[in-house]
Write a protein that holds these residues in place. Structure first.
Motif, PDB file in Angstrom:
ATOM      1  N   GLY A 148       0.814  -1.211   0.000  1.00 34.12           N
ATOM      2  CA  GLY A 148       0.000   0.000   0.000  1.00 34.12           C
ATOM      3  C   GLY A 148       0.843   1.254   0.000  1.00 34.12           C
ATOM      4  N   VAL A 149       1.862   1.279   0.851  1.00 29.61           N
ATOM      5  CA  VAL A 149       2.744   2.454   0.928  1.00 29.61           C
ATOM      6  C   VAL A 149       3.455   2.680  -0.396  1.00 29.61           C
ATOM      7  CG1 VAL A 149       4.777   3.423   2.046  1.00 29.61           C
ATOM      8  CG2 VAL A 149       3.064   2.239   3.417  1.00 29.61           C
ATOM      9  N   HIS A 152       0.946   3.746  -3.129  1.00 30.68           N
ATOM     10  CA  HIS A 152       0.408   5.078  -2.889  1.00 30.68           C
ATOM     11  C   HIS A 152       1.413   6.150  -3.342  1.00 30.68           C
ATOM     12  CE1 HIS A 152      -2.442   7.769  -1.090  1.00 30.68           C
ATOM     13  NE2 HIS A 152      -1.484   8.392  -0.441  1.00 30.68           N
ATOM     14  N   TRP A 155       1.466   6.200  -7.047  1.00 29.14           N
ATOM     15  CA  TRP A 155       0.254   6.801  -7.575  1.00 29.14           C
ATOM     16  C   TRP A 155       0.312   8.320  -7.470  1.00 29.14           C
ATOM     17  CZ3 TRP A 155      -3.285   5.886 -10.821  1.00 29.14           C
ATOM     18  CH2 TRP A 155      -4.483   6.602 -10.827  1.00 29.14           C
ATOM     19  N   ARG A 156       0.796   8.805  -6.319  1.00 30.89           N
ATOM     20  CA  ARG A 156       0.888  10.239  -6.129  1.00 30.89           C
ATOM     21  C   ARG A 156       1.885  10.890  -7.075  1.00 30.89           C
ATOM     22  NH1 ARG A 156      -0.431  12.786  -1.065  1.00 30.89           N
ATOM     23  NH2 ARG A 156       1.478  13.971  -1.343  1.00 30.89           N
ATOM     24  N   GLU A 243       8.272  11.454  -2.544  1.00 28.09           N
ATOM     25  CA  GLU A 243       6.896  11.060  -2.262  1.00 28.09           C
ATOM     26  C   GLU A 243       6.840  10.026  -1.140  1.00 28.09           C
ATOM     27  OE1 GLU A 243       4.087  12.108  -3.030  1.00 28.09           O
ATOM     28  OE2 GLU A 243       4.298  13.277  -4.834  1.00 28.09           O
ATOM     29  N   THR A 247       5.018  10.263   2.359  1.00 23.39           N
ATOM     30  CA  THR A 247       3.998   9.313   2.791  1.00 23.39           C
ATOM     31  C   THR A 247       4.356   8.716   4.145  1.00 23.39           C
ATOM     32  OG1 THR A 247       3.519   8.761   0.506  1.00 23.39           O
ATOM     33  CG2 THR A 247       2.788   7.195   2.169  1.00 23.39           C
ATOM     34  N   GLU A 252       0.394   8.187   6.765  1.00 26.20           N
ATOM     35  CA  GLU A 252      -0.983   8.084   6.309  1.00 26.20           C
ATOM     36  C   GLU A 252      -1.506   6.670   6.427  1.00 26.20           C
ATOM     37  OE1 GLU A 252      -1.442   9.650   2.448  1.00 26.20           O
ATOM     38  OE2 GLU A 252      -0.589  11.563   3.036  1.00 26.20           O
ATOM     39  N   ILE A 254      -3.178   4.708   4.667  1.00 29.92           N
ATOM     40  CA  ILE A 254      -3.687   4.269   3.373  1.00 29.92           C
ATOM     41  C   ILE A 254      -3.794   2.752   3.273  1.00 29.92           C
ATOM     42  CG2 ILE A 254      -3.010   6.156   1.872  1.00 29.92           C
ATOM     43  CD1 ILE A 254      -0.623   3.509   1.945  1.00 29.92           C
ATOM     44  N   SER A 255      -3.213   2.066   4.219  1.00 28.54           N
ATOM     45  CA  SER A 255      -3.075   0.634   4.009  1.00 28.54           C
ATOM     46  C   SER A 255      -3.946  -0.173   4.950  1.00 28.54           C
ATOM     47  CB  SER A 255      -1.621   0.247   4.198  1.00 28.54           C
ATOM     48  OG  SER A 255      -1.189   0.720   5.442  1.00 28.54           O
ATOM     49  N   GLU A 271     -11.634  -1.021   2.294  1.00 37.45           N
ATOM     50  CA  GLU A 271     -11.181  -0.193   3.395  1.00 37.45           C
ATOM     51  C   GLU A 271     -11.661  -0.795   4.707  1.00 37.45           C
ATOM     52  OE1 GLU A 271     -10.244   3.438   3.468  1.00 37.45           O
ATOM     53  OE2 GLU A 271      -9.620   3.376   1.382  1.00 37.45           O
TER      54      GLU A 271
END
Lengths: 289, 289, 289, 289
Positions: A148-149, A152, A155-156, A243, A247, A252, A254-255, A271
């Protein structure tokens, strides 16, 4: 089983075996579910191994029959698994046309097609896609958070990386055209696409050496191109590192993805607080704690 | 059209068609303006594609006439566009001698010159510069912000990167001279410039393999050079990442550039709060909000 | 000697020479202990040097007897050292089966085996492992702190790096199978394992050039693979840099490791505040300050 | 001239011309001093250019006499400069044995030696060191600050980078010995040093392709070595970036170096607040503001 203590949520799964197999295939928290994952993982790795070994001339010559038999055993196994997945999910079409459904189908189709279509050689490559199925199993382990990290951050920085790729292609076109004129077809730069291939190979510091400049001017331009490429190498690394550091510093969440599978379409990776499947909209089973 | 609701700002653009075409070419906020951008983008990509394909011996042999016709169609199109740009801008000379004006001219000139000058081959490279024209269109999209961050970090680290390049050249000279003496012309290191080319290729980890050391001493020095180059590889990445992280952490507003084009010289990419064109000094139309 | 001012801790080490040699071998704070380290370091480097030189055909031809004698001298020296280590430690078996104990044994075994087993050539590689013994000596110097920071960052990012390696292998399998079909055995891509070797060599920007694509489609896929690999190159660098920066910013005290050796199993590198050996559980000598 | 408004500090420089030339050579703040720097820079670049061109067979054949004459002109110029430097400094020996003094001497010596010693070819390499003299001039420009930041980060991470290099050498020894046994002399891995050269070339992703593995086992080990090298590539970049980011965030004032030269030994680059030369201990002229 606590997860399904509210049977009224899934009225369609009345028969016991569908209920049980849905749990085994789409969940990962009980002993049989974990055994299923393990067997699948071993089967995938073994079948990809067989595809690889079969391509070695010498081994193919000696063991062709065995490889053929093993291949059919794995295909049968994967076919049963594919059928099961279709059966236990409430909306099978949704699964069949999802990414994972297509990969699952592509894993078994080539073997069946080889019965009717000659030239199984080119279908071989499709079977190598089986390795992708490993990701489905892995993404439900502890690696999900790491992944996820990484994703992410990727993606950013997608736009910056696209911009960077566009820059690389532009430089490749100009350098390729330049070298085509300077070195010419008689020295390996046979046309602009070939020169562009050379420019990418050079700029990315791969440098196969199948095409090399011979004139002094060509070598000078190559040196400049390399130094540009060398400086440009810093760009995606810089973007991604910045990035990723951002992160990680923000920490965050996000995961916090979930291990619950949707009873309708089989979609996983929701989620943590999600109440409805983000793919088909059906209500999800309540989180375990 | 809100943008030009103050006609007294641009009294010269009295005739309707110039007004309209100026907006279409230099702005990007209306439907026709976007269509113009799209058509131009496709034409640029297609014409560069034709230049590439034309360089492939086999395709040139079969389709030479077609490529010739298509090339002239694109040249005509770009000529019309170039003429329009000159016409609708109030000070055409300023545009003609700007970077974009020169690239626009170089995109059409080679085709005309090939009528008079034999040896169109070397002019071919110039037509590949057309790809640069894509940047003008792209820089007015959402990528402008990303590009700003990337360029700003690059600009802030320009001196460090120059210093790094100077260091690389110095090492290349010394290593080149050393290898020329050790390996000598009979083993490929035919002169110091060639040795320097080899040193750059080696240090940047490209390693074509067209020139390689054969003596034990030469190989030892190569290993040392590689390890130095390997450590040096860290420098531009480090510089760029640190600057980029800094820029992103500070969240500097370096990319608030505008989509407004100057009515006089056609220059675009002004600061958001700019009131006058930073190229010719003429007053800019008021920002849209 | 302050370190052993509490003799009741180590009642077994009553005889003076064992006490003395334990200190010399497992500690690094007195003159004789440092001399021992220095002699060992020189002997290791020299013996690895002899192994290297012996492999050079010409030198082997001229100096074979000398190399043989020197090799036996070093083997004798390392055998004595190994015996001493076993003797002065209270639980020799624990030492013998630790990593360092096995490396120490592997450093002397090949020479003895070469007396009985023909084909000493393949045993040669094992002797090169002697170089690893240098780490034991080095890890007790001032480099211990740096090493701690580097390793800690590596350890914290282990899952991300594993994920990255898995991603690389997956891409190698798919690209390898693809290129095997496109280019085929007649152009060097003789089977999928060989194609995967090529894919790894290409993606990692090594690019030997022993296998290269020749078809246009193959070259296009290679360019794409390179650009993917190029972007992926950013991932481990990004992960590691972000972790390292994090570790350095937090200034974690991960490297406050101790120079004390356990009197029972000889294990070194304990935490600064540790009171018991983390390998065999025996009480450690008190820290020096 | 304000800088020397306290003549009692430098009683030895009574004669006007020595005073003037000291200022011209060792300072950079007046017009003649800047002219001197510029002339020297051009002369260095031109003389290195001549050394390069002279090594090209074809040019040497045609222009040998001219190159010979030009070389002597530059040598005469540099000799005069060297003599001047010795004359105007109060303690010439200190200058003569400093790094810059030795480089200055090495820049002129080879040409004189070529009169007496045959085989000027190998002396050629020494003349290429002239390029290093450029650094003395450049370090007194605005690049001094950037250079300070870069060097400071490098210096702070020196131990980590040494550790990294030691790790690379260890892996090279083990991989080299392994490949020597697996592939053997008949496939290019002729001895362990050659295999180590190959291992370094491979791990650093240079990959010349002069030595390549041919066996399946050899290729597998190569892939593993590449992936290790690939992950290791992240280490120096990570170290350097983290240090550099740290240095830049702290905004340390490491680069407030001065342009003042010591009147005794000619040493330059003192701290801004330094009152005494950090090389010979003599009092420095007061800073300009």
């Amino acid at each position: 089983m606590r997860l399904f203590s509210t049977p009224q949520l899934n009225p369609a799964r009345s028969s016991g075996w569908r209920h049980r197999w849905f749990h085994i295939i789409y969940h990962h928290d009980t002993r049989p579910a974990r055994d299923f994952d393990l067997i699948l993982m071993v089967a995938i790795l073994a079948s990809v191994g067989v595809v690889m070994l079969d391509s070695v001339q010498r081994l193919h010559h000696d063991w062709a029959t065995w490889f053929y038999v093993i291949e059919w055993v794995f295909t049968a196994l994967f076919t049963v698994e594919y059928a099961l997945r279709l059966l236990v999910v409430r909306r099978p079409l949704r699964y069949a046309f999802s990414i994972w459904g297509i990969i699952d189908l592509l894993s078994i189709l080539p073997t069946y097609l080889s019965l009717f279509v000659p030239g199984a050689q080119s279908l071989l490559v499709v079977r190598a896609l089986r390795i992708l199925r490993l990701f489905r199993i892995l993404k439900l382990t502890r690696y999900i958070e790491e992944s996820g990290v990484l994703m992410h951050a990727l993606w950013r920085s997608r736009r910056k990386i696209l911009l960077f790729l566009f820059m690389v292609v532009t430089i490749a076109i100009i350098a390729g055209a330049l070298m085509y004129v300077i070195e010419g077809p008689e020295r390996g730069f046979s046309n602009i696409p070939a020169s562009m291939y050379w420019a990418v190979v050079t700029m990315a510091t791969v440098g196969f050496g199948d095409i090399v400049p011979h004139t002094t001017l060509g070598r000078f331009i190559t040196s400049v191109l390399i130094l540009i490429g060398y400086s440009i190498l810093a760009v995606p690394t810089g973007i991604y590192t910045a990035e990723l550091a951002g992160t990680m510093l923000r920490g965050e969440d996000i995961s916090r993805l979930d291990h619950r599978g949707c009873v309708i379409c089989g979609h996983e990776g929701h989620e943590h607080k999600a109440r409805y499947c983000n793919r088909c909209g059906h209500e999800l089973p309540r989180p375990q704690d």
